[in-house]
Enzyme design. Structure first.
Site, mmCIF file in Angstrom:
data_model
loop_
_atom_site.group_PDB
_atom_site.id
_atom_site.type_symbol
_atom_site.label_atom_id
_atom_site.label_comp_id
_atom_site.label_asym_id
_atom_site.label_seq_id
_atom_site.Cartn_x
_atom_site.Cartn_y
_atom_site.Cartn_z
ATOM 1 N N GLU A 158 60.985 13.834 59.285
ATOM 2 C CA GLU A 158 62.349 13.679 59.773
ATOM 3 C C GLU A 158 62.975 15.056 59.978
ATOM 4 O OE1 GLU A 158 63.990 9.526 58.503
ATOM 5 O OE2 GLU A 158 64.503 10.992 56.989
ATOM 6 N N LYS A 166 70.717 3.711 53.808
ATOM 7 C CA LYS A 166 71.565 4.771 53.223
ATOM 8 C C LYS A 166 72.706 4.125 52.420
ATOM 9 C CE LYS A 166 69.940 7.922 56.724
ATOM 10 N NZ LYS A 166 70.144 9.093 57.579
ATOM 11 N N ASN A 183 66.133 2.570 56.553
ATOM 12 C CA ASN A 183 66.841 3.208 55.435
ATOM 13 C C ASN A 183 68.339 2.944 55.634
ATOM 14 O OD1 ASN A 183 68.024 4.900 53.591
ATOM 15 N ND2 ASN A 183 67.229 6.807 54.468
ATOM 16 N N SER A 225 67.278 9.597 64.659
ATOM 17 C CA SER A 225 67.856 8.994 65.863
ATOM 18 C C SER A 225 66.876 8.111 66.642
ATOM 19 C CB SER A 225 68.441 10.072 66.774
ATOM 20 O OG SER A 225 69.500 10.756 66.107
ATOM 21 N N GLY A 237 70.926 11.299 62.546
ATOM 22 C CA GLY A 237 72.316 10.887 62.742
ATOM 23 C C GLY A 237 73.051 11.678 63.811
ATOM 24 N N GLU A 266 68.637 14.156 52.877
ATOM 25 C CA GLU A 266 69.983 14.047 52.288
ATOM 26 C C GLU A 266 69.922 14.276 50.769
ATOM 27 O OE1 GLU A 266 70.889 10.307 54.185
ATOM 28 O OE2 GLU A 266 70.908 11.379 56.093
ATOM 29 N N HIS A 322 64.050 12.503 50.714
ATOM 30 C CA HIS A 322 64.851 12.445 51.947
ATOM 31 C C HIS A 322 65.690 13.715 52.065
ATOM 32 C CE1 HIS A 322 67.763 11.180 54.949
ATOM 33 N NE2 HIS A 322 66.878 10.267 55.303
HETATM 34 P P1 13P Z 1 69.156 8.124 61.845
HETATM 35 O O1 13P Z 1 68.183 7.116 62.426
HETATM 36 O O2 13P Z 1 70.518 7.587 61.654
HETATM 37 O O3 13P Z 1 69.099 9.417 62.617
HETATM 38 O O4 13P Z 1 68.610 8.463 60.370
HETATM 39 C C1 13P Z 1 67.297 8.786 60.164
HETATM 40 C C2 13P Z 1 67.016 8.833 58.716
HETATM 41 O O5 13P Z 1 67.494 9.729 58.016
HETATM 42 C C3 13P Z 1 66.195 7.769 58.119
HETATM 43 O O6 13P Z 1 65.815 8.067 56.823
#
Ligand code: 13P
Length: 251
Positions: free
Chosen positions: A168, A11, A9, A214, A174, A98, A96
């Site tokens: 997740e 982002k 992803n 992560s 992150g 976010e 997601h």
């Molecule tokens: P990170 O791998 O940066 O923690 O992000 C995970 C994520 O949100 C994938 O959709």
């Protein structure tokens, strides 16, 4: 045995030039490495068309990071399932954290998107996960159950073969703080069991449940060796070809 699925992803990262660079490094890297899993990349909307052209002769599949559930019309700033199909997407990330937490998406909205994606021939990567305060308050299970149940409302057993679930934990995204393999496995088993209760064992044994939060080359192998972890949804570490390939090699 479920074949592992590793998705990246991106982002809100990578303009057109950076997309070209990353995809050419990925395909070059992959042609020189032993990788035994399915691979999906999910660039931003503006890079999908270019990514599709560059990925055509590779085994890497294309996904988007979001879509709207209406087919067309006055929805400024939104993108439809048909538009994503027309630029070569096979997958779409929905729900997601976010989108849920920054953009206020509800379980009901996510459910409408999931149903529209499926009827339009896109495969949803349906994300669920608890916040840190929910885990600390001891309501992680309740949150996961609510998200899974509401997200899959009205999704048929046949359609479940077209869907991937990604667990997740929001506190692991992150932050560099991965869920331990045991912590992740516990929730993956819970999710598989919810699927079993609703759809029966044949469906629950087939469904791919990815872990995200992560994931890095140095923790991927241990996470991916857990019984109910069938892949990874990778954020930060998918932005560098080497580390994304490193994760695939742990599958
Ligand atoms: P990170 O791998 O940066 O923690 O992000 C995970 C994520 O949100 C994938 O959709």
């Amino acid at each position: 045995m479920r074949r592992k699925v590793i998705a990246g992803n991106w982002k809100m990262n990578n303009d057109l030039k950076e997309t070209q660079n990353l995809i050419s490094k990925l395909s070059a890297g992959l042609s020189n490495s032993e990788v035994n899993c399915d691979v999906i990349v999910c660039p931003p909307f503006t890079s999908l068309s270019e990514a599709y052209a560059l990925l055509k002769d590779t085994k890497i599949k294309l996904g988007a990071q979001n879509m709207y559930f209406e087919s067309s019309g006055a929805f400024t700033g939104e993108i439809s399932a048909a538009m994503l199909k027309s630029v070569g997407c096979e997958y779409v990330i929905l729900g997601h954290s976010e989108r849920r937490n920054i953009f206020g998406e509800s379980d009901e909205l996510i459910n409408s998107k999931i149903k529209k994606a499926i009827t339009s021939g896109l495969k949803p990567i349906f994300c669920v996960g608890e916040l840190l305060e929910e885990r600390e308050a001891g309501i992680m299970e309740e949150v996961i159950k609510r998200q899974v149940k509401a997200g899959l409302e009205g999704v048929s057993s046949d359609d479940m073969s077209k869907l991937i679930i990604a667990y997740e934990p929001v506190w692991a995204i992150g932050t560099g703080k991965t869920a331990s393999p045991d912590q992740a496995q516990e929730v993956h088993a819970l999710i598989r069991n919810l699927i079993k209760e609703k759809y029966g064992a044949p469906v629950s044994e087939k469904i791919i449940i990815q872990y995200g939060g992560s994931v890095k080359p140095d923790n991927a192998k241990e996470l991916l060796s857990q019984k109910d972890i069938d892949g990874a949804l990778v954020g930060g570490a998918c932005l560098k070809a080497d580390s994304f390939i490193g994760i695939m090699q742990g599958a």
